[in-house]
Design a protein around this motif. Structure first.
Motif, mmCIF file in Angstrom:
data_model
loop_
_atom_site.group_PDB
_atom_site.id
_atom_site.type_symbol
_atom_site.label_atom_id
_atom_site.label_comp_id
_atom_site.label_asym_id
_atom_site.label_seq_id
_atom_site.Cartn_x
_atom_site.Cartn_y
_atom_site.Cartn_z
ATOM 1 N N THR A 56 15.713 4.949 4.229
ATOM 2 C CA THR A 56 16.835 4.137 4.690
ATOM 3 C C THR A 56 17.989 5.088 4.971
ATOM 4 O OG1 THR A 56 16.127 2.299 3.309
ATOM 5 C CG2 THR A 56 18.390 2.245 4.111
ATOM 6 N N GLY A 57 18.415 5.151 6.219
ATOM 7 C CA GLY A 57 19.460 6.103 6.591
ATOM 8 C C GLY A 57 18.955 7.519 6.399
ATOM 9 N N GLU A 58 19.610 8.270 5.523
ATOM 10 C CA GLU A 58 19.203 9.649 5.224
ATOM 11 C C GLU A 58 18.692 9.776 3.795
ATOM 12 O OE1 GLU A 58 22.375 12.300 6.132
ATOM 13 O OE2 GLU A 58 22.488 11.662 8.206
ATOM 14 N N GLN A 59 18.294 8.655 3.180
ATOM 15 C CA GLN A 59 17.827 8.650 1.804
ATOM 16 C C GLN A 59 16.411 8.090 1.719
ATOM 17 O OE1 GLN A 59 19.773 9.702 -0.823
ATOM 18 N NE2 GLN A 59 21.434 10.204 0.556
ATOM 19 N N ILE A 60 15.599 8.646 0.831
ATOM 20 C CA ILE A 60 14.288 8.075 0.560
ATOM 21 C C ILE A 60 14.506 6.874 -0.348
ATOM 22 C CG2 ILE A 60 12.052 8.442 -0.526
ATOM 23 C CD1 ILE A 60 12.214 11.350 0.384
ATOM 24 N N ALA A 61 14.090 5.702 0.122
ATOM 25 C CA ALA A 61 14.336 4.458 -0.605
ATOM 26 C C ALA A 61 13.206 4.119 -1.573
ATOM 27 C CB ALA A 61 14.532 3.315 0.381
ATOM 28 N N SER A 62 11.966 4.479 -1.233
ATOM 29 C CA SER A 62 10.840 4.197 -2.118
ATOM 30 C C SER A 62 9.718 5.187 -1.850
ATOM 31 C CB SER A 62 10.355 2.761 -1.941
ATOM 32 O OG SER A 62 9.997 2.525 -0.608
ATOM 33 N N VAL A 63 8.902 5.414 -2.898
ATOM 34 C CA VAL A 63 7.791 6.358 -2.827
ATOM 35 C C VAL A 63 6.556 5.672 -3.409
ATOM 36 C CG1 VAL A 63 6.941 8.627 -3.538
ATOM 37 C CG2 VAL A 63 9.380 8.297 -3.143
ATOM 38 N N TYR A 64 5.441 5.749 -2.697
ATOM 39 C CA TYR A 64 4.203 5.110 -3.135
ATOM 40 C C TYR A 64 3.041 6.077 -3.044
ATOM 41 C CZ TYR A 64 6.871 0.858 -2.300
ATOM 42 O OH TYR A 64 7.833 -0.108 -2.314
ATOM 43 N N GLN A 65 2.124 5.977 -3.997
ATOM 44 C CA GLN A 65 0.865 6.709 -3.924
ATOM 45 C C GLN A 65 -0.143 5.789 -3.261
ATOM 46 O OE1 GLN A 65 -0.652 8.070 -7.661
ATOM 47 N NE2 GLN A 65 -2.592 8.692 -6.805
ATOM 48 N N VAL A 66 -0.877 6.311 -2.287
ATOM 49 C CA VAL A 66 -1.898 5.525 -1.607
ATOM 50 C C VAL A 66 -3.201 5.692 -2.379
ATOM 51 C CG1 VAL A 66 -3.120 5.142 0.556
ATOM 52 C CG2 VAL A 66 -0.730 5.885 0.601
ATOM 53 N N GLU A 67 -3.726 4.573 -2.885
ATOM 54 C CA GLU A 67 -4.967 4.584 -3.658
ATOM 55 C C GLU A 67 -6.174 4.625 -2.726
ATOM 56 O OE1 GLU A 67 -4.834 4.950 -6.843
ATOM 57 O OE2 GLU A 67 -2.722 4.470 -7.159
ATOM 58 N N GLU A 68 -7.365 4.896 -3.260
ATOM 59 C CA GLU A 68 -8.583 4.997 -2.464
ATOM 60 C C GLU A 68 -8.905 3.719 -1.709
ATOM 61 O OE1 GLU A 68 -11.931 6.427 -4.673
ATOM 62 O OE2 GLU A 68 -10.854 8.179 -5.390
ATOM 63 N N ASP A 69 -8.543 2.563 -2.280
ATOM 64 C CA ASP A 69 -8.826 1.292 -1.613
ATOM 65 C C ASP A 69 -7.745 0.908 -0.603
ATOM 66 O OD1 ASP A 69 -6.733 0.561 -3.260
ATOM 67 O OD2 ASP A 69 -7.817 -1.059 -4.265
ATOM 68 N N GLY A 70 -6.746 1.773 -0.417
ATOM 69 C CA GLY A 70 -5.679 1.531 0.543
ATOM 70 C C GLY A 70 -4.461 0.845 -0.050
ATOM 71 N N SER A 71 -4.543 0.439 -1.301
ATOM 72 C CA SER A 71 -3.392 -0.202 -1.939
ATOM 73 C C SER A 71 -2.338 0.845 -2.288
ATOM 74 C CB SER A 71 -3.825 -0.972 -3.188
ATOM 75 O OG SER A 71 -4.346 -0.091 -4.158
ATOM 76 N N LEU A 72 -1.117 0.382 -2.496
ATOM 77 C CA LEU A 72 -0.006 1.274 -2.809
ATOM 78 C C LEU A 72 0.411 1.098 -4.261
ATOM 79 C CD1 LEU A 72 2.182 0.745 0.368
ATOM 80 C CD2 LEU A 72 0.562 2.585 -0.082
ATOM 81 N N HIS A 73 0.670 2.218 -4.930
ATOM 82 C CA HIS A 73 1.138 2.225 -6.310
ATOM 83 C C HIS A 73 2.528 2.864 -6.311
ATOM 84 C CE1 HIS A 73 0.894 2.515 -10.674
ATOM 85 N NE2 HIS A 73 1.399 3.712 -10.543
ATOM 86 N N SER A 74 3.511 2.123 -6.790
ATOM 87 C CA SER A 74 4.891 2.611 -6.750
ATOM 88 C C SER A 74 5.091 3.833 -7.641
ATOM 89 C CB SER A 74 5.843 1.499 -7.204
ATOM 90 O OG SER A 74 7.161 1.995 -7.237
#
Length: 68
Positions: free
Chosen positions: A33-51
């Motif tokens: 968002t703008g010049e800041q990272i707003a959220s970070v997620y790990q992509v799991e093997e099944d394609g789901s996201l883990h915060s």
């Protein structure tokens, strides 16, 4: 905008959507968002996201590196 991965400091980060980036080195997805990272997620093997916000996002936002 050039985004540096907050996890591994890789510059091998690609844009995958509007304000969304993916690190090809450590397989995390980031929302910016703008010049800041707003959220970070790990992509799991099944394609789901883990915060990973609890590891990278606190009261101070993680700045991105801009390169014009």
């Amino acid at each position: 905008m050039r985004v540096i991965c907050p996890n591994c400091s890789s510059k091998d980060v690609g844009k995958i959507g509007t304000n969304q980036y993916y690190c090809w080195n450590c397989f995390i997805e980031m929302s910016v968002t703008g010049e800041q990272i707003a959220s970070v997620y790990q992509v799991e093997e099944d394609g789901s996201l883990h915060s990973l916000n609890d590891l990278f996002i606190d009261e101070q936002s993680v700045p991105t590196e801009l390169s014009m």
